[in-house]
Design a protein around this motif. Sequence first.
Motif, short mmCIF file in Angstrom:
data_model
loop_
_atom_site.label_atom_id
_atom_site.label_comp_id
_atom_site.label_asym_id
_atom_site.label_seq_id
_atom_site.Cartn_x
_atom_site.Cartn_y
_atom_site.Cartn_z
N GLU A 126 0.83 -1.20 0.00
CA GLU A 126 0.00 0.00 0.00
C GLU A 126 0.87 1.26 0.00
O GLU A 126 0.62 2.21 -0.75
N SER A 127 1.90 1.27 0.84
CA SER A 127 2.79 2.43 0.90
C SER A 127 3.53 2.63 -0.41
O SER A 127 3.74 3.76 -0.86
N LYS A 128 3.93 1.54 -1.04
CA LYS A 128 4.63 1.65 -2.32
C LYS A 128 3.68 2.13 -3.42
O LYS A 128 4.09 2.88 -4.31
N ARG A 129 2.42 1.68 -3.38
CA ARG A 129 1.43 2.19 -4.34
C ARG A 129 1.26 3.70 -4.16
O ARG A 129 1.21 4.45 -5.14
N TYR A 130 1.16 4.12 -2.92
CA TYR A 130 1.00 5.55 -2.65
C TYR A 130 2.23 6.33 -3.14
O TYR A 130 2.11 7.39 -3.77
N GLY A 131 3.41 5.81 -2.85
CA GLY A 131 4.63 6.49 -3.26
C GLY A 131 4.75 6.60 -4.77
O GLY A 131 5.13 7.65 -5.30
N LEU A 132 4.41 5.51 -5.48
CA LEU A 132 4.50 5.55 -6.94
C LEU A 132 3.44 6.48 -7.52
O LEU A 132 3.71 7.22 -8.48
N THR A 133 2.23 6.47 -6.97
CA THR A 133 1.20 7.40 -7.43
C THR A 133 1.65 8.84 -7.26
O THR A 133 1.47 9.68 -8.16
N ASP A 134 2.25 9.14 -6.13
CA ASP A 134 2.74 10.49 -5.87
C ASP A 134 3.84 10.88 -6.85
O ASP A 134 3.87 12.02 -7.37
N GLN A 135 4.74 9.95 -7.15
CA GLN A 135 5.82 10.26 -8.10
C GLN A 135 5.28 10.46 -9.51
O GLN A 135 5.81 11.30 -10.26
N LEU A 136 4.24 9.73 -9.87
CA LEU A 136 3.65 9.93 -11.20
C LEU A 136 3.01 11.32 -11.29
O LEU A 136 3.07 11.97 -12.35
N ASP A 137 2.40 11.78 -10.21
CA ASP A 137 1.88 13.16 -10.19
C ASP A 137 3.01 14.17 -10.36
O ASP A 137 2.89 15.14 -11.12
N ASP A 138 4.10 13.94 -9.65
CA ASP A 138 5.27 14.83 -9.77
C ASP A 138 5.83 14.80 -11.18
O ASP A 138 6.25 15.83 -11.72
N LEU A 139 5.86 13.61 -11.78
CA LEU A 139 6.40 13.49 -13.14
C LEU A 139 5.56 14.28 -14.12
O LEU A 139 6.09 14.94 -15.03
N ALA A 140 4.24 14.22 -13.96
CA ALA A 140 3.35 14.94 -14.87
C ALA A 140 3.53 16.45 -14.73
O ALA A 140 3.35 17.20 -15.71
N ASP A 141 3.88 16.91 -13.52
CA ASP A 141 4.00 18.34 -13.27
C ASP A 141 5.41 18.89 -13.50
O ASP A 141 5.61 20.11 -13.49
N ALA A 142 6.38 18.01 -13.69
CA ALA A 142 7.78 18.45 -13.76
C ALA A 142 8.05 19.27 -15.01
O ALA A 142 7.88 18.77 -16.13
N GLY A 143 8.45 20.51 -14.83
CA GLY A 143 8.81 21.34 -15.96
C GLY A 143 10.30 21.41 -16.19
O GLY A 143 10.76 21.72 -17.30
N ASP A 144 11.07 21.13 -15.16
CA ASP A 144 12.53 21.17 -15.26
C ASP A 144 13.04 19.82 -15.76
O ASP A 144 12.67 18.76 -15.24
N ALA A 145 13.91 19.84 -16.76
CA ALA A 145 14.37 18.60 -17.40
C ALA A 145 15.15 17.72 -16.42
O ALA A 145 15.00 16.49 -16.43
N VAL A 146 15.98 18.34 -15.59
CA VAL A 146 16.77 17.55 -14.64
C VAL A 146 15.86 16.92 -13.59
O VAL A 146 16.00 15.73 -13.25
N GLU A 147 14.90 17.69 -13.07
CA GLU A 147 13.97 17.13 -12.10
C GLU A 147 13.18 15.97 -12.72
O GLU A 147 12.93 14.96 -12.06
N ARG A 148 12.81 16.11 -13.98
CA ARG A 148 12.05 15.05 -14.65
C ARG A 148 12.86 13.77 -14.71
O ARG A 148 12.34 12.67 -14.48
#
Length: 239
Positions: A126-148
């Motif tokens: 469950e915690s890993k599902r939550y963590g991956l979901t959160d990272q996918l949200d961050d990936l969609a919002d990432a505007g900086d190439a290095v952060e992406r």
Amino acid sequence: MIDQARRLVADHFPDALAVVLAGSTAAGRATATSDLDLAVLVADGSESYRETVRFEGRLAELFVHTEAALAELFAADLGARRATMQSMYATGLLLVDPHGAGARLRRRAEAELRQGPAALDPGTVESKRYGLTDQLDDLADAGDAVERLVIAGGVLRDAADLLCDHHRAWVGGGKWLPRRLLAADRELGATLLDGYRQLCETGSAEPLAAAARRVLELVGGPLSEGYRRTWTGVIQRLV
């Protein structure tokens, strides 16, 4: 290189109870710059250690253990779901085995590899599902190439971890992440790796995100709203 490994063993470990040559040399993938990976079983009461040496101009990684220390490492590798030492003993080339200890350890390692790792407990999944979901949200919002790129590495790692657990397959880090991922699920594993490659080459995040969402669907789906973990008095990592 195998003859070179034998010379190293004769020079450094003349009384070894067993020696296994593992890694790329044993697998037939060695290059001119490959090192030698040697698992060495020594008598009880000897020192257990890992050491990097240079022998005849080539680096060698030495994994030297008594049988008791090796049993502890086997148990730790099972707990970490990596089975690193088991893989060395099961798939490597047995160079020295005067009393059969190496063959016996090989049989044990093979049996543990066949059994596979224990499944993650539901709370951890469950915690890993939550963590991956959160990272996918961050990936969609990432505007900086290095952060992406940094976020994408985390997405790949955590999706691979969940996919391997889904198949009760061993996990790996570094160069072993793609190898273990493909061994666990050749089709979806390859899709994850190709999505990561595309992001690195073109900046496009969607192929990787789509593959990671497929992994999430296999293990219960994305998790955000409704996630809760009770404080237990110990600081815990989410992923």
